[in-house]
Design a protein around this motif. Sequence first.
Motif, PDB file in Angstrom:
ATOM      1  N   VAL A  20       0.853  -1.191   0.000  1.00  0.00           N
ATOM      2  CA  VAL A  20       0.000   0.000   0.000  1.00  0.00           C
ATOM      3  C   VAL A  20       0.891   1.243   0.000  1.00  0.00           C
ATOM      4  N   PRO A  21       0.759   2.117  -1.001  1.00  0.00           N
ATOM      5  CA  PRO A  21       1.650   3.285  -1.071  1.00  0.00           C
ATOM      6  C   PRO A  21       1.535   4.197   0.149  1.00  0.00           C
ATOM      7  N   GLY A  22       0.343   4.305   0.709  1.00  0.00           N
ATOM      8  CA  GLY A  22       0.147   5.191   1.850  1.00  0.00           C
ATOM      9  C   GLY A  22       0.875   4.756   3.099  1.00  0.00           C
ATOM     10  N   ILE A  23       1.352   3.508   3.111  1.00  0.00           N
ATOM     11  CA  ILE A  23       2.084   2.995   4.279  1.00  0.00           C
ATOM     12  C   ILE A  23       3.564   2.835   3.958  1.00  0.00           C
ATOM     13  N   PHE A  24       3.867   2.234   2.819  1.00  0.00           N
ATOM     14  CA  PHE A  24       5.245   1.839   2.519  1.00  0.00           C
ATOM     15  C   PHE A  24       5.965   2.767   1.551  1.00  0.00           C
ATOM     16  N   GLU A  25       5.301   3.842   1.112  1.00  0.00           N
ATOM     17  CA  GLU A  25       5.954   4.771   0.192  1.00  0.00           C
ATOM     18  C   GLU A  25       5.855   6.206   0.678  1.00  0.00           C
ATOM     19  N   THR A  26       5.719   6.398   1.969  1.00  0.00           N
ATOM     20  CA  THR A  26       5.635   7.749   2.515  1.00  0.00           C
ATOM     21  C   THR A  26       7.041   8.314   2.738  1.00  0.00           C
ATOM     22  N   PRO A  27       7.201   9.637   2.702  1.00  0.00           N
ATOM     23  CA  PRO A  27       8.520  10.229   2.999  1.00  0.00           C
ATOM     24  C   PRO A  27       8.948   9.877   4.423  1.00  0.00           C
ATOM     25  N   VAL A  28      10.210   9.563   4.587  1.00  0.00           N
ATOM     26  CA  VAL A  28      10.724   9.191   5.910  1.00  0.00           C
ATOM     27  C   VAL A  28      10.971  10.463   6.719  1.00  0.00           C
ATOM     28  N   ASN A  29      10.213  10.637   7.786  1.00  0.00           N
ATOM     29  CA  ASN A  29      10.300  11.823   8.639  1.00  0.00           C
ATOM     30  C   ASN A  29      11.012  11.451   9.938  1.00  0.00           C
ATOM     31  N   GLY A  30      12.315  11.689   9.986  1.00  0.00           N
ATOM     32  CA  GLY A  30      13.106  11.306  11.152  1.00  0.00           C
ATOM     33  C   GLY A  30      12.709  12.047  12.414  1.00  0.00           C
ATOM     34  N   ALA A  31      12.313  13.317  12.283  1.00  0.00           N
ATOM     35  CA  ALA A  31      11.969  14.113  13.463  1.00  0.00           C
ATOM     36  C   ALA A  31      10.733  13.556  14.161  1.00  0.00           C
ATOM     37  N   VAL A  32       9.724  13.190  13.391  1.00  0.00           N
ATOM     38  CA  VAL A  32       8.493  12.647  13.986  1.00  0.00           C
ATOM     39  C   VAL A  32       8.768  11.286  14.609  1.00  0.00           C
ATOM     40  N   MET A  33       9.581  10.458  13.941  1.00  0.00           N
ATOM     41  CA  MET A  33       9.918   9.159  14.517  1.00  0.00           C
ATOM     42  C   MET A  33      10.649   9.338  15.846  1.00  0.00           C
ATOM     43  N   HIS A  34      11.524  10.323  15.909  1.00  0.00           N
ATOM     44  CA  HIS A  34      12.251  10.598  17.153  1.00  0.00           C
ATOM     45  C   HIS A  34      11.286  10.977  18.275  1.00  0.00           C
ATOM     46  N   GLU A  35      10.319  11.819  17.973  1.00  0.00           N
ATOM     47  CA  GLU A  35       9.338  12.234  18.975  1.00  0.00           C
ATOM     48  C   GLU A  35       8.553  11.037  19.508  1.00  0.00           C
ATOM     49  N   VAL A  36       8.150  10.153  18.613  1.00  0.00           N
ATOM     50  CA  VAL A  36       7.352   9.002  19.022  1.00  0.00           C
ATOM     51  C   VAL A  36       8.183   8.035  19.863  1.00  0.00           C
ATOM     52  N   VAL A  37       9.454   7.856  19.499  1.00  0.00           N
ATOM     53  CA  VAL A  37      10.325   6.983  20.297  1.00  0.00           C
ATOM     54  C   VAL A  37      10.496   7.547  21.703  1.00  0.00           C
ATOM     55  N   ASN A 182       5.495  -1.053  16.391  1.00  0.00           N
ATOM     56  CA  ASN A 182       5.761   0.298  16.870  1.00  0.00           C
ATOM     57  C   ASN A 182       7.082   0.805  16.306  1.00  0.00           C
ATOM     58  N   VAL A 183       7.260   2.112  16.409  1.00  0.00           N
ATOM     59  CA  VAL A 183       8.408   2.774  15.795  1.00  0.00           C
ATOM     60  C   VAL A 183       9.718   2.315  16.429  1.00  0.00           C
ATOM     61  N   ARG A 184       9.762   2.219  17.748  1.00  0.00           N
ATOM     62  CA  ARG A 184      11.010   1.872  18.437  1.00  0.00           C
ATOM     63  C   ARG A 184      11.514   0.499  17.992  1.00  0.00           C
ATOM     64  N   ASP A 185      10.625  -0.487  17.953  1.00  0.00           N
ATOM     65  CA  ASP A 185      11.031  -1.830  17.530  1.00  0.00           C
ATOM     66  C   ASP A 185      11.487  -1.834  16.067  1.00  0.00           C
ATOM     67  N   LEU A 186      10.791  -1.089  15.223  1.00  0.00           N
ATOM     68  CA  LEU A 186      11.163  -1.056  13.807  1.00  0.00           C
ATOM     69  C   LEU A 186      12.560  -0.462  13.608  1.00  0.00           C
ATOM     70  N   LEU A 187      12.902   0.545  14.406  1.00  0.00           N
ATOM     71  CA  LEU A 187      14.203   1.181  14.259  1.00  0.00           C
ATOM     72  C   LEU A 187      15.321   0.375  14.909  1.00  0.00           C
ATOM     73  N   LEU A 188      15.000  -0.372  15.962  1.00  0.00           N
ATOM     74  CA  LEU A 188      16.020  -1.134  16.682  1.00  0.00           C
ATOM     75  C   LEU A 188      16.426  -2.407  15.952  1.00  0.00           C
ATOM     76  N   HIS A 189      15.549  -2.924  15.105  1.00  0.00           N
ATOM     77  CA  HIS A 189      15.822  -4.195  14.437  1.00  0.00           C
ATOM     78  C   HIS A 189      16.214  -3.966  12.980  1.00  0.00           C
ATOM     79  N   GLU A 190      17.145  -4.780  12.529  1.00  0.00           N
ATOM     80  CA  GLU A 190      17.683  -4.613  11.177  1.00  0.00           C
ATOM     81  C   GLU A 190      16.745  -5.180  10.112  1.00  0.00           C
ATOM     82  N   LYS A 191      16.035  -6.251  10.422  1.00  0.00           N
ATOM     83  CA  LYS A 191      15.158  -6.901   9.452  1.00  0.00           C
ATOM     84  C   LYS A 191      13.739  -7.000   9.991  1.00  0.00           C
ATOM     85  N   LEU A 192      12.773  -6.893   9.091  1.00  0.00           N
ATOM     86  CA  LEU A 192      11.357  -7.075   9.427  1.00  0.00           C
ATOM     87  C   LEU A 192      10.859  -8.300   8.676  1.00  0.00           C
ATOM     88  N   LEU A 193      10.520  -9.362   9.404  1.00  0.00           N
ATOM     89  CA  LEU A 193      10.071 -10.623   8.814  1.00  0.00           C
ATOM     90  C   LEU A 193       8.579 -10.775   9.057  1.00  0.00           C
TER      91      LEU A 193
END
Length: 207
Positions: A20-37, A182-193
């Motif tokens: 789905v483009p709305g989930i997997f093709e969005t611009p990567v916003n590092g600042a918002v991810m940082h806030e959520v973490v 969640n964002v923290r787990d996605l950033l901490l892990h190298e692969k998503l299976l």
Amino acid sequence: MAKVNVVDLNGRATGSVDLVPGIFETPVNGAVMHEVVLMQQAGQRQGTASTKTRGLVSGTGKKPYKQKHTGRARAGSIRSPIWRHGGIVFGPHPRDYSYTMPKKKVRGAIHSALSSKVQEGSLIVVEELPASDGQTKSLARTLDRLGLAGKILLVAGSEQDVLRRAARNLKHLTVVDAEGINVRDLLLHEKLLIARRDLARLQEIWT
């Protein structure tokens, strides 16, 4: 619409699946991810640090010695903060550090984290997760056949109790369900299976 290859448990491509483009093709916003973490980490704080004020420490309330003619500084209580074993001024007390953020912001951060996994080529989709016998070594062999190393985030349904039990002793493997991603787990892990059906569930939830 982006596609990702689907592989079997031996790592051989068996097809592809649309993302789905709305989930997997969005611009990567590092600042918002940082806030959520930061919000996630704040919610995990125990908040049990505690100190005693002068009203809580043990000791008599009697004036320790007379006011005048002792040559000493005036003192009204042995529980004074400037005395040894006295109370603590402005010390920490049990509190809740958690706070909330707008749901749209959290959802956007998750979309950013998922998009980053696709851009890095770290999203691995399998036809189906292994029918685990509950043994850790069996699951470890499956991960080896898939060529996965490092920290792995496995998305599996809450009904797959046997698979979750097999994953407990693998320190580099974390299991979450599609609702709990969640964002923290996605950033901490190298692969998503993730399995094909769980990917469909994830896209349904986070669209």
